[in-house]
Design a protein around this motif. Structure first.
Motif, PDB file in Angstrom:
ATOM      1  N   ILE A   1       0.847  -1.203   0.000  1.00  0.00           N
ATOM      2  CA  ILE A   1       0.000   0.000   0.000  1.00  0.00           C
ATOM      3  C   ILE A   1       0.882   1.252   0.000  1.00  0.00           C
ATOM      4  O   ILE A   1       0.622   2.212  -0.734  1.00  0.00           O
ATOM      5  CB  ILE A   1      -0.972  -0.016   1.213  1.00  0.00           C
ATOM      6  N   SER A   2       1.946   1.236   0.799  1.00  0.00           N
ATOM      7  CA  SER A   2       2.858   2.395   0.862  1.00  0.00           C
ATOM      8  C   SER A   2       3.491   2.659  -0.502  1.00  0.00           C
ATOM      9  O   SER A   2       3.549   3.812  -0.945  1.00  0.00           O
ATOM     10  CB  SER A   2       3.972   2.162   1.873  1.00  0.00           C
TER      11      SER A   2
ATOM     12  N   ALA B   1       1.768   9.477  -6.150  1.00  0.00           N
ATOM     13  CA  ALA B   1       2.057  10.907  -6.008  1.00  0.00           C
ATOM     14  C   ALA B   1       3.000  11.408  -7.091  1.00  0.00           C
ATOM     15  O   ALA B   1       3.162  12.615  -7.260  1.00  0.00           O
ATOM     16  CB  ALA B   1       2.650  11.159  -4.632  1.00  0.00           C
ATOM     17  N   LYS B   2       3.624  10.497  -7.801  1.00  0.00           N
ATOM     18  CA  LYS B   2       4.577  10.907  -8.846  1.00  0.00           C
ATOM     19  C   LYS B   2       3.851  11.163 -10.166  1.00  0.00           C
ATOM     20  O   LYS B   2       2.807  10.558 -10.418  1.00  0.00           O
ATOM     21  CB  LYS B   2       5.633   9.804  -9.040  1.00  0.00           C
ATOM     22  N   PRO B   3       4.403  12.019 -11.011  1.00  0.00           N
ATOM     23  CA  PRO B   3       3.752  12.271 -12.305  1.00  0.00           C
ATOM     24  C   PRO B   3       3.806  11.028 -13.197  1.00  0.00           C
ATOM     25  O   PRO B   3       4.788  10.280 -13.161  1.00  0.00           O
ATOM     26  CB  PRO B   3       4.574  13.416 -12.911  1.00  0.00           C
TER      27      PRO B   3
ATOM     28  N   LEU C   1       5.743  12.297   1.286  1.00  0.00           N
ATOM     29  CA  LEU C   1       4.383  12.117   0.785  1.00  0.00           C
ATOM     30  C   LEU C   1       3.380  13.052   1.465  1.00  0.00           C
ATOM     31  O   LEU C   1       2.340  13.364   0.899  1.00  0.00           O
ATOM     32  CB  LEU C   1       3.948  10.655   1.004  1.00  0.00           C
ATOM     33  N   PHE C   2       3.700  13.497   2.680  1.00  0.00           N
ATOM     34  CA  PHE C   2       2.725  14.291   3.437  1.00  0.00           C
ATOM     35  C   PHE C   2       3.061  15.780   3.395  1.00  0.00           C
ATOM     36  O   PHE C   2       4.157  16.180   3.774  1.00  0.00           O
ATOM     37  CB  PHE C   2       2.685  13.834   4.898  1.00  0.00           C
TER      38      PHE C   2
ATOM     39  N   THR D   1       6.474  15.688  -7.146  1.00  0.00           N
ATOM     40  CA  THR D   1       5.948  16.182  -8.409  1.00  0.00           C
ATOM     41  C   THR D   1       6.719  17.410  -8.893  1.00  0.00           C
ATOM     42  O   THR D   1       6.437  17.944  -9.949  1.00  0.00           O
ATOM     43  CB  THR D   1       4.457  16.552  -8.273  1.00  0.00           C
ATOM     44  N   GLN D   2       7.694  17.858  -8.090  1.00  0.00           N
ATOM     45  CA  GLN D   2       8.489  19.016  -8.485  1.00  0.00           C
ATOM     46  C   GLN D   2       9.584  18.607  -9.467  1.00  0.00           C
ATOM     47  O   GLN D   2      10.013  17.457  -9.474  1.00  0.00           O
ATOM     48  CB  GLN D   2       9.173  19.625  -7.249  1.00  0.00           C
TER      49      GLN D   2
END
Lengths: 202, 127
Positions: free
Chosen positions: A42-43, A50-52, B106-107, B113-114
């Motif tokens: 899951i992690s 979160a990455k593009p 992540l938080f 995303t940068q």
């Protein structure tokens, strides 16, 4: 309703140094360690999400939430039928226990069939296992869960066969309980996956 | 090897073990789970999942997790030893992977995303 008047019996004392069944304690230890396996998967999915996305579609753009919701309800119902099977065998109602075990296996199979359908749709939409990081993490996580459900179905069918052959008397109801623990754990993991992966989008 | 244990090494019956619920009570628990799942599905369709909605979603998930383990897996009625063993695994997993995810920023930080040269040093190695 006679069932309400006759709750399932409590566990007998076990002649072990802990006072509890070693087999059951072993299953609980296994399930505790499984939390680390699924936690890792899951992690990794959350980090990769979160990455593009550099290639192919985003996983979240392909979700069919109504379809997955039905799968989730199916799995919750299978947990209910599993616990009813255990209660029945503890009361000595073997025919009823077999019916509930078979119902649980059928519901589990419906869930796995739904997952296969979902994967097939995603591949047709252009999201394969190696398309991007998100897709790899998604297939690894949900695929591992699907494999766990499949193993659970095999265990349930084994229980059904044992019961048909008369090798699952009431005194051995703990076998059903241990398989039930595994089955409920699979349901619990899906509860987390459904919320974190499908419903909460970045 | 349970058969060879001397009587003085055998633990007494667990006083925490209680009787299991009836079939009707199990059905009621399943209905509660279905209602919670329905609320979970309803929220993202009508609200943006952030802030309060996000917290409610996580609380519903945790409650469903707790209900299944307590009633269907009998942790509420069985020996406390099972509860300790299982939740040791759960809390260890949550603790370890929260650290892992914070290491990857992540938080509250969108470093992943940068562009690479705008990220803090540690995040340049995490892509």
């Amino acid at each position: 309703m006679t069932d309400a008047a006759l709750p399932a019996p409590a566990h007998d004392a076990h002649p072990t140094s802990t006072g509890v069944s070693n087999e059951k304690l072993g299953m609980w230890c296994f399930l505790g360690s499984e939390c680390l396996l699924f936690g890792g998967l899951i992690s990794v999915f959350l980090i990769d999400r979160a990455k593009p996305v550099l290639k192919g579609p985003k996983v979240s753009s392909l979700y069919d939430i109504p379809f997955t919701s039905v799968s989730s309800f199916v799995l919750v119902m299978s947990s209910l039928t599993m616990v009813l099977a255990l209660a029945a065998i503890q009361r000595g109602e073997h025919r009823r226990a077999r019916t509930w075990i078979l119902t649980t296996a059928t519901l589990g199979s419906a869930f796995v069939a739904g997952q296969v359908y979902e994967f097939t749709t995603f591949v047709h939409e252009g999201m394969g296992f190696t398309t991007n990081l998100q897709s790899s993490a998604f297939y690894a996580l949900t695929g591992f869960h699907g494999v766990h459900v499949t193993l659970g179905i095999i265990m349930l069918l084994s229980l059904y066969t044992l019961s048909l052959r008369g090798k699952l008397p009431t005194e051995k109801s703990e076998t059903v309980e241990i398989v039930g623990l595994y089955w409920h754990f699979v349901d619990v993991v899906w509860i987390v996956i459904f919320t974190v992966v499908y419903l909460i989008k970045p | 090897m349970t058969a060879t244990l001397e009587p003085e090494h055998i633990a007494p019956p667990d006083e925490n073990a209680h009787r299991h619920p009836s079939d009707f009570e199990y059905v009621k628990v399943a209905l509660v789970l279905m209602v919670f799942t329905s609320i979970e599905i309803f929220i993202p369709y009508h609200f943006e999942v952030s802030g309060i909605a996000f917290v409610i979603m996580l609380l519903l998930m945790a409650t469903k997790f707790g209900v299944v383990t307590a009633f269907f897996m009998h942790l509420r009625f069985d020996s406390h030893l099972f509860r300790r063993v299982f939740f040791a695994g759960v809390f260890l997993a949550v603790f370890v992977y929260l650290i892992v995810m914070s290491t990857f920023h992540l938080f509250g930080h969108d470093s992943v995303t940068q562009p690479l040269d705008e990220r803090p040093p540690i995040a340049r190695y995490t892509h």
